[in-house]
Motif scaffolding. Structure first.
Motif, PDB file in Angstrom:
ATOM      1  N   GLU A 108       0.831  -1.208   0.000  1.00  0.00           N
ATOM      2  CA  GLU A 108       0.000   0.000   0.000  1.00  0.00           C
ATOM      3  C   GLU A 108       0.865   1.258   0.000  1.00  0.00           C
ATOM      4  N   LEU A 109       1.965   1.198   0.714  1.00  0.00           N
ATOM      5  CA  LEU A 109       2.859   2.348   0.813  1.00  0.00           C
ATOM      6  C   LEU A 109       3.849   2.414  -0.342  1.00  0.00           C
ATOM      7  N   ASN A 110       3.811   1.411  -1.210  1.00  0.00           N
ATOM      8  CA  ASN A 110       4.731   1.356  -2.349  1.00  0.00           C
ATOM      9  C   ASN A 110       6.184   1.529  -1.888  1.00  0.00           C
ATOM     10  N   MET A 111       6.549   0.780  -0.855  1.00  0.00           N
ATOM     11  CA  MET A 111       7.875   0.863  -0.256  1.00  0.00           C
ATOM     12  C   MET A 111       8.518  -0.512  -0.254  1.00  0.00           C
ATOM     13  N   SER A 112       9.820  -0.550  -0.083  1.00  0.00           N
ATOM     14  CA  SER A 112      10.509  -1.821   0.135  1.00  0.00           C
ATOM     15  C   SER A 112      11.211  -1.760   1.481  1.00  0.00           C
ATOM     16  N   LEU A 113      11.176  -2.859   2.172  1.00  0.00           N
ATOM     17  CA  LEU A 113      11.823  -2.978   3.474  1.00  0.00           C
ATOM     18  C   LEU A 113      12.300  -4.413   3.610  1.00  0.00           C
ATOM     19  N   GLY A 114      13.560  -4.585   3.946  1.00  0.00           N
ATOM     20  CA  GLY A 114      14.068  -5.931   4.114  1.00  0.00           C
ATOM     21  C   GLY A 114      15.297  -5.969   4.988  1.00  0.00           C
ATOM     22  N   PHE A 115      15.576  -7.137   5.520  1.00  0.00           N
ATOM     23  CA  PHE A 115      16.760  -7.394   6.340  1.00  0.00           C
ATOM     24  C   PHE A 115      17.462  -8.609   5.745  1.00  0.00           C
ATOM     25  N   ALA A 116      18.774  -8.620   5.814  1.00  0.00           N
ATOM     26  CA  ALA A 116      19.545  -9.742   5.293  1.00  0.00           C
ATOM     27  C   ALA A 116      20.743  -9.983   6.188  1.00  0.00           C
ATOM     28  N   ALA A 117      21.083 -11.246   6.381  1.00  0.00           N
ATOM     29  CA  ALA A 117      22.215 -11.616   7.235  1.00  0.00           C
ATOM     30  C   ALA A 117      23.323 -12.213   6.387  1.00  0.00           C
ATOM     31  N   GLY A 118      24.547 -11.857   6.716  1.00  0.00           N
ATOM     32  CA  GLY A 118      25.716 -12.443   6.084  1.00  0.00           C
ATOM     33  C   GLY A 118      26.602 -13.104   7.109  1.00  0.00           C
ATOM     34  N   THR A 119      27.822 -13.432   6.725  1.00  0.00           N
ATOM     35  CA  THR A 119      28.716 -14.098   7.663  1.00  0.00           C
ATOM     36  C   THR A 119      29.140 -13.185   8.802  1.00  0.00           C
ATOM     37  N   ASP A 120      29.203 -11.871   8.542  1.00  0.00           N
ATOM     38  CA  ASP A 120      29.770 -10.950   9.532  1.00  0.00           C
ATOM     39  C   ASP A 120      28.830  -9.841   9.972  1.00  0.00           C
ATOM     40  N   GLY A 121      27.591  -9.837   9.520  1.00  0.00           N
ATOM     41  CA  GLY A 121      26.713  -8.751   9.917  1.00  0.00           C
ATOM     42  C   GLY A 121      25.299  -8.924   9.420  1.00  0.00           C
ATOM     43  N   VAL A 122      24.439  -8.012   9.874  1.00  0.00           N
ATOM     44  CA  VAL A 122      23.041  -7.973   9.463  1.00  0.00           C
ATOM     45  C   VAL A 122      22.775  -6.599   8.867  1.00  0.00           C
ATOM     46  N   GLY A 123      22.106  -6.572   7.726  1.00  0.00           N
ATOM     47  CA  GLY A 123      21.814  -5.311   7.060  1.00  0.00           C
ATOM     48  C   GLY A 123      20.326  -5.059   6.949  1.00  0.00           C
ATOM     49  N   MET A 124      19.972  -3.789   6.900  1.00  0.00           N
ATOM     50  CA  MET A 124      18.592  -3.346   6.711  1.00  0.00           C
ATOM     51  C   MET A 124      18.549  -2.410   5.520  1.00  0.00           C
ATOM     52  N   GLY A 326      38.631 -10.992  -8.734  1.00  0.00           N
ATOM     53  CA  GLY A 326      38.407  -9.833  -7.886  1.00  0.00           C
ATOM     54  C   GLY A 326      38.720 -10.141  -6.435  1.00  0.00           C
ATOM     55  N   PRO A 327      38.988  -9.098  -5.648  1.00  0.00           N
ATOM     56  CA  PRO A 327      39.199  -9.305  -4.216  1.00  0.00           C
ATOM     57  C   PRO A 327      37.900  -9.701  -3.532  1.00  0.00           C
ATOM     58  N   SER A 328      38.000 -10.600  -2.572  1.00  0.00           N
ATOM     59  CA  SER A 328      36.858 -11.060  -1.792  1.00  0.00           C
ATOM     60  C   SER A 328      37.246 -10.959  -0.320  1.00  0.00           C
ATOM     61  N   VAL A 329      36.587 -10.064   0.389  1.00  0.00           N
ATOM     62  CA  VAL A 329      37.036  -9.723   1.732  1.00  0.00           C
ATOM     63  C   VAL A 329      35.928  -9.952   2.752  1.00  0.00           C
ATOM     64  N   ARG A 330      36.238 -10.733   3.765  1.00  0.00           N
ATOM     65  CA  ARG A 330      35.381 -10.880   4.933  1.00  0.00           C
ATOM     66  C   ARG A 330      36.110 -10.267   6.129  1.00  0.00           C
ATOM     67  N   ASP A 331      35.420 -10.174   7.243  1.00  0.00           N
ATOM     68  CA  ASP A 331      36.035  -9.550   8.410  1.00  0.00           C
ATOM     69  C   ASP A 331      37.328 -10.244   8.825  1.00  0.00           C
ATOM     70  N   TYR A 332      37.378 -11.564   8.669  1.00  0.00           N
ATOM     71  CA  TYR A 332      38.487 -12.323   9.237  1.00  0.00           C
ATOM     72  C   TYR A 332      39.199 -13.175   8.202  1.00  0.00           C
ATOM     73  N   ALA A 333      39.019 -12.856   6.932  1.00  0.00           N
ATOM     74  CA  ALA A 333      39.739 -13.547   5.857  1.00  0.00           C
ATOM     75  C   ALA A 333      39.659 -12.707   4.602  1.00  0.00           C
ATOM     76  N   ALA A 334      40.752 -12.673   3.853  1.00  0.00           N
ATOM     77  CA  ALA A 334      40.791 -11.928   2.592  1.00  0.00           C
ATOM     78  C   ALA A 334      41.376 -12.817   1.508  1.00  0.00           C
ATOM     79  N   LEU A 335      40.720 -12.846   0.359  1.00  0.00           N
ATOM     80  CA  LEU A 335      41.153 -13.676  -0.757  1.00  0.00           C
ATOM     81  C   LEU A 335      41.167 -12.874  -2.045  1.00  0.00           C
ATOM     82  N   ILE A 336      41.919 -13.382  -3.027  1.00  0.00           N
ATOM     83  CA  ILE A 336      41.742 -13.020  -4.423  1.00  0.00           C
ATOM     84  C   ILE A 336      41.051 -14.209  -5.067  1.00  0.00           C
TER      85      ILE A 336
END
Length: 454
Positions: A108-124, A326-336
């Motif tokens: 009804e409000l024509n809005m989007s709202l969502g939350f998502a979790a990853g290995t190191d955090g939660v986003g809104m 490409g670089p792939s970076v997590r909080d506690y590991a970094a890879l190419i």
């Protein structure tokens, strides 16, 4: 350390932003931000909550991003997956709205709202039309502060996760990434995956506990972009987030110790094509070589058809459908990392040519012309990452979560322009040694033998 994934030195939050509804999807516009820089300011709400704000009334849309530290890497092993289920459940009913009523109100409000979790955090992620912003902010407040965690939606979400667990065993991407994680850091939480047992163990009480442990002010980071001024944004921040307790930072998992390279890991899967992944130790984005890495990676495999790997492996020999790095970076590991797809009979040669081209770059270095071309593209294309409110919010929030200062977005191109040929070749010698790379192949490749230990 704080973590986000970056590609070619442009921020992209490990937690992918949720797509706005079709009506809210912005058409690219050559905004003032794209042409002249991002006019970002640090604001503090009346309640003392900090945020980054880009106030721009060009388009009547407001985009908000928020992030909390703590994800799957710090879950109890018996409840692996609980953070993701909790994040999904935040929009499955809140306050007086049941699951269906909540979703109907968002529509009804024509809005989007969502939350998502990853290995190191939660986003809104929130996107709303300006005319509906107060009502949209109220829906966000309800989801964050008054989630219902009702029985029926929880059972439905768990069923969906269990279906994905059944189907992932024939998903080449899942199989390859699991094999790579288990080879590179076998004893780290990054190598864990959700299981049927862990999903079945998730209860409403576990969701309540997880939300209470993570959703507080201690690690909250907020970015707002769009048709809203500082005073209104401050009031909105307090309305949505003000009831959260101060709380404490979540515990941290150990730093991942990356194992020695395994030359080749095979995972059989009946299909006419094979997926190839390859990876080696990388660097965190606070490393002084991070910006030169963006240029070096563009030359090796990050520049699309301009990259050496695409030219040699696809264009010159037709061995793959596409290849990139490409670089792939997590909080506690970094890879190419790199990936490619190939017909089964071409896999062995594709890997051979990939290694040979990496070895040539490692041995001889890049040329000044290649460095110039990479810098021109990386700086010139950055405006395309800033041509809508949603893109500005994603880039800026990525830098915020990564610990960049508020002015970094406007210095980024100058930092890339300052990269020299010597910088690039130093990074190549540091990170592109083909002997350091683990290769994983999923499919039925012809003429390949895995390393004995695998």
């Amino acid at each position: 350390m704080r973590r986000v994934c970056f590609a070619l030195a442009a921020a992209c939050v490990a937690l992918a932003p949720l797509a706005p509804s079709p009506t809210l999807a912005q058409q690219p516009t050559q905004s003032a931000a794209a042409q002249y820089g991002v006019d970002v300011e640090r604001i503090v709400s009346p309640g003392g909550i900090e945020a980054w704000l880009v106030s721009d009334s060009t388009v009547p849309i407001v985009v908000l991003r928020a992030h909390w530290r703590g994800g799957a890497a710090i879950e109890p092993e018996r409840l692996t997956g609980v953070t993701g289920v909790m994040a999904d459940m935040l929009t499955e009913g809140a306050g007086s709205y049941g699951a269906n009523a909540f979703k109907e109100r968002l529509e009804e409000l024509n809005m989007s709202l969502g939350f998502a979790a990853g290995t190191d955090g939660v986003g809104m992620s929130l996107t709303t039309l300006s005319e509906n912003r107060d009502a949209a902010f109220e829906m966000a407040r309800l989801a964050l502060n008054e989630p219902r965690f009702d029985t029926e939606p929880l059972a439905r979400i768990k069923r969906q996760v269990l279906v994905s667990i059944r189907t992932r065993e024939t998903n080449p991407g899942y199989i390859a990434n699991l094999a790579l994680d288990q080879a590179l850091y076998p004893n780290h939480p990054y190598a864990r995956r959700t299981s049927r047992e862990s999903v079945e163990a998730i209860t409403r009480a576990a969701l309540v506990e997880r939300r209470a442990a993570l959703m507080n002010r201690a690690t909250l980071q907020i970015t707002i972009v769009g048709d809203i001024d500082a005073a209104t944004a401050g009031r909105a921040i307090d309305h949505i987030f003000g009831a959260l307790p101060q709380g404490a930072r979540p515990p941290e998992p150990p730093q991942a110790e990356i194992a020695a390279a395994t030359p080749l890991i095979l995972r059989p899967l009946p299909q006419p094509q094979s997926l190839i992944l390859f990876a080696a130790p990388g660097i965190q984005d606070e490393d002084p070589d991070w910006i030169p890495l963006a240029v070096a990676n563009y030359i090796l495999g990050g520049g699309g058809f301009s990259s050496r790997l695409m030219d040699q492996v696809r264009e010159q020999r037709g061995l793959v459908y596409g290849i990139g790095t490409g670089p792939s970076v997590r909080d506690y590991a970094a890879l190419i990392r790199g990936s490619a797809q190939s017909e089964n009979e071409n896999v062995a040669e594709a890997i051979e040519v990939t290694r040979a081209e990496m070895a040539r770059l490692y041995r001889d270095g890049a040329t000044q012309g290649e460095v110039n071309d990479a810098i021109t593209y990386l700086t010139g294309s950055f405006a395309l990452d800033l041509d809508s409110n949603a893109k500005i919010a994603s880039v800026l929030h990525g830098y915020q979560v990564a610990g960049r200062d508020i002015g970094y977005v406007n210095r980024r191109n100058d930092l890339i322009r300052a990269v020299t040929l010597q910088d690039v070749n130093r990074v190549i010698r540091r990170l592109f040694n083909p002997e350091a790379y683990t290769f994983v192949v999923v499919g039925q490749p012809v003429g390949l033998e895995a390393t004995a230990s695998n």
